[in-house]
Design an enzyme around this catalytic site. Structure first.
Site, PDB file in Angstrom:
ATOM      1  CG  ASP A  66      41.560  39.394  33.563  1.00 21.79           C
ATOM      2  OD1 ASP A  66      41.563  38.461  32.989  1.00 21.79           O
ATOM      3  OD2 ASP A  66      40.783  40.151  34.195  1.00 21.79           O
ATOM      4  CG  ASN A 108      35.330  45.689  40.083  1.00 25.93           C
ATOM      5  OD1 ASN A 108      34.824  45.877  41.108  1.00 25.93           O
ATOM      6  ND2 ASN A 108      36.290  44.640  40.011  1.00 25.93           N
ATOM      7  CG  ASP A 176      38.363  46.190  42.931  1.00 24.95           C
ATOM      8  OD1 ASP A 176      39.046  45.656  42.017  1.00 24.95           O
ATOM      9  OD2 ASP A 176      37.421  45.369  43.474  1.00 24.95           O
ATOM     10  CG  ASP A 206      34.230  42.582  33.673  1.00 24.55           C
ATOM     11  OD1 ASP A 206      34.138  41.191  33.204  1.00 24.55           O
ATOM     12  OD2 ASP A 206      35.111  42.923  34.298  1.00 24.55           O
ATOM     13  CD  GLU A 254      31.261  38.022  34.865  1.00 27.13           C
ATOM     14  OE1 GLU A 254      31.724  37.276  34.692  1.00 27.13           O
ATOM     15  OE2 GLU A 254      31.957  39.376  35.150  1.00 27.13           O
ATOM     16  CG  ASP A 323      35.533  34.431  32.099  1.00 29.62           C
ATOM     17  OD1 ASP A 323      36.765  34.874  31.548  1.00 29.62           O
ATOM     18  OD2 ASP A 323      34.527  35.314  32.431  1.00 29.62           O
TER      19      ASP A 323
HETATM   20  C1  GLC Z   1      34.964  38.872  34.156  1.00 28.05           C
HETATM   21  C2  GLC Z   1      35.315  38.701  32.737  1.00 28.05           C
HETATM   22  C3  GLC Z   1      36.925  37.819  33.191  1.00 28.05           C
HETATM   23  C4  GLC Z   1      37.851  38.753  33.821  1.00 28.05           C
HETATM   24  C5  GLC Z   1      37.158  39.449  35.150  1.00 28.05           C
HETATM   25  C6  GLC Z   1      38.010  40.334  35.489  1.00 28.05           C
HETATM   26  O1  GLC Z   1      34.545  37.929  35.116  1.00 28.05           O
HETATM   27  O2  GLC Z   1      34.714  37.708  32.127  1.00 28.05           O
HETATM   28  O3  GLC Z   1      37.371  37.372  31.760  1.00 28.05           O
HETATM   29  O4  GLC Z   1      39.063  38.100  34.376  1.00 28.05           O
HETATM   30  O5  GLC Z   1      35.854  39.845  34.812  1.00 28.05           O
HETATM   31  O6  GLC Z   1      37.798  41.596  34.576  1.00 28.05           O
END
Ligand code: GLC
Length: 564
Positions: A66, A108, A176, A206, A254, A323
């Site tokens: 990712d 997370n 997670d 994040d 975020e 993203d």
């Molecule tokens: C956030 C990041 C994204 C990532 C996701 C999982 O949304 O911006 O790029 O895939 O977290 O970590």
């Protein structure tokens, strides 16, 4: 009375933030992959644009399922990008040029290759087991909750060895973390302390709502974790203590939720959780407004911004990021409008909910519309955040799968590999873009020489933004006008005000508006052109606007010592 000195204290309230993917920015070794030293080489370029804070996307060791958000060592530096020495040099050079640095903090989840998870899955009584979230019963169909529905059919995956399921909101290779576990919380705090000690000015946090949501907090009773937001409060408190002495450090979260739900993530009136949050709601309403050539959806979003937050809480505005451009906060028919207007073809879309495009392609390369959109970015109340390459108007590469389409190498020149790397093209970690917004037409070297370029436009906006803290700090009022395609808004901080006009339509128009609270005869001075005006005896003016025009009018004020 406004004190300019305050802007150096709560620096993030009028910062210009710039997000970099280390992988694709500049390769200084000829390996085909970008690196930290490459970024250091470009700090002067960034400072010249007016960038005051870098946000480095994950550069930690990672299997990269990712794009590095699946971290296998949160203390490390991926050896392809350099080492801790390179990191410290980058910070040092950036600070010398007046540029702060924040880094991604992923709380997370980890990668499934992280030693914690490897240990956790060995047995149900492993000391690391409770670092993650497990269940013994079959979760059933959870496909509606998967964040990457194209790749995962649910948020629980059965771990064969121990016969239990583990939680992962994202990929199954991103288990997670159990943030209800005090040991996990201690680990995260220690981690933050480590990077703060190396000199970072904060974190882009994040996926925050996932990290503190109830489902993750399965151990809640056991750990007396009464209220998930306590965890954010705890992190903020720690940040505050550890960063004292080097100026305030931030947590930019975020949180892709509607405004009213974001309030809790700031810590409401106490301002004791996230320092900043991206304004996803306004972002999505902005694209709806652009799709309709009608300012109303954007005006509504600005009106719905929470009031009563303290000055320490700040919104971060953005047009595009790394993203997909997600439209998930819009109604279904509104989503279709945005997707149809800016991503008519299936391969321009991501997971049915967003666009894997950059702005120039979405706007068919119309330079007027692009420039107006960036003028909006810098004048919406808050702090502007750009994704690398936006400052030159580079394009995406739809041949690259998924969200990586917008993460192609930075276009430095029209030379080999866009000046990104001296490696063979086949060795590049990601292919360079081609087409009308590829490096032959759009690159930083050429843009530096062209006064009419996007780069010069952004530089000018950033300069005026920086000297107008009322934009970043102020309260916003939407001013009524009878021209539906034009947004007129005013930001006021203490006794300073600016009036901003943006024409979302392609036709020129004349915009009458009144500023009831000001005196007749008050001059409105355009910061970007020679044309200024003053309010008539009815406190009205009629402002001519070009198609996709924009105006930054400062309300002249005798006590204001700034140059006009
Ligand atoms: C956030 C990041 C994204 C990532 C996701 C999982 O949304 O911006 O790029 O895939 O977290 O970590």
């Amino acid at each position: 009375m406004m004190r300019i000195t305050e802007t150096a204290d709560l620096w993030y309230n009028n910062a210009v933030i710039y997000c970099i993917d280390v992988e694709t920015y500049l390769d200084s070794t000829g390996s085909g992959t970008g690196d930290l030293h490459g970024i250091t080489q470009r700090i002067d370029y960034l400072a010249e644009i007016g960038v005051t804070c870098l946000w480095l996307m994950p550069f930690y060791p990672s299997p990269r399922r990712d794009n590095g958000y699946d971290i296998s060592d949160m203390y490390g530096v991926d050896s392809r990008y350099g080492d801790h020495g390179d990191f410290v040099e980058l910070i040092r050079v950036a600070h010398d040029r007046g540029v702060r640095v924040i880094i991604d903090l992923v709380i997370n989840h980890t990668s499934d290759q992280h030693p914690w998870f490897k240990a956790a899955r060995r047995s149900t009584d492993n000391p690391y087991r409770d670092y993650y979230v497990w269940r013994a019963d079959d979760p059933g169909d959870t496909s509606d909750q998967a964040m990457f529905p194209d790749e995962e059919d649910g948020i629980w995956t059965l771990d064969e060895r121990t016969g239990q399921w583990y939680l992962h909101h994202f990929l199954h290779t991103q288990p997670d973390l159990n943030t209800a576990n005090p040991q996990v919380r201690d680990e995260i705090a220690k981690l933050m302390g480590f990077w703060l000690q190396l000199g970072v000015d904060g974190f882009r946090v994040d996926a925050v709502p996932f990290a503190i949501n109830q489902r993750t907090l399965v151990g809640m009773d056991e750990h007396e974790f009464e209220e998930p937001h306590d965890y954010l409060r705890e992190l903020r408190g720690f940040l505050q203590r550890r960063a004292s002495g080097q100026g305030s450090a931030i947590m930019l979260g975020e949180v892709n939720l509607p405004h009213e739900e974001q309030v809790a993530f700031f810590g409401g009136e106490n301002s004791d959780q996230l320092t900043m949050q991206f304004d996803f709601f306004t972002n999505q309403r902005l694209f709806l407004a652009l799709a309709r050539n009608d300012a109303a959806p954007l005006a509504e979003a600005l009106r719905s911004r929470p009031t009563g937050l303290r000055i320490e809480s700040q919104y971060a505005n953005f047009l595009r990021n790394h993203d997909e451009l997600t439209v998930d906060l819009l109604d279904e028919d509104e989503q279709d409008e945005v997707l149809d207007a800016f991503g008519p073809e299936e391969d321009m879309r991501f997971a049915g909910r967003g666009l894997r495009r950059r702005l120039p392609g979405m706007f068919n390369g119309d330079p007027r519309k692009l420039k107006m959109a960036y003028s909006l970015l810098f004048t919406l109340p808050g702090t502007p955040v750009m994704f690398y390459g936006e400052e030159i108007g580079m394009g995406e590469n739809l041949d690259v799968p998924g969200r990586e389409a917008v993460r192609t190498p930075m276009q430095w020149s029209s030379g080999k590999n866009a000046g990104f790397s001296t490696a063979k093209p086949s060795q590049l970690s990601r292919a360079v873009t081609h087409g009308p917004f590829g490096p032959e037409h759009v690159n930083a070297a050429q843009a530096r020489r062209d006064q009419s370029s996007m780069l010069h436009h952004i530089t000018r906006l950033a300069k005026r933004y920086r000297e107008s803290p009322e934009l970043g700090w102020g309260d916003v009022t939407v001013i009524d006008t009878e021209v539906p395609q034009v947004l007129v808004h005013m930001t006021t901080w203490e006794n300073r005000s600016m009036v901003l006009l943006h024409n979302l339509g392609s036709e020129p128009t004349i915009v009458p508006f009144a500023l009831e609270d000001l005196e007749p005869g008050t001059p409105l001075v355009d910061l970007l052109s020679e044309e200024s005006c003053e309010l008539d005896e009815d406190r009205m003016t009629r402002m001519p606007m070009d198609g996709y025009g924009y105006r930054w009018l400062r309300v002249a004020n005798e006590d204001d010592h700034r140059l006009l």
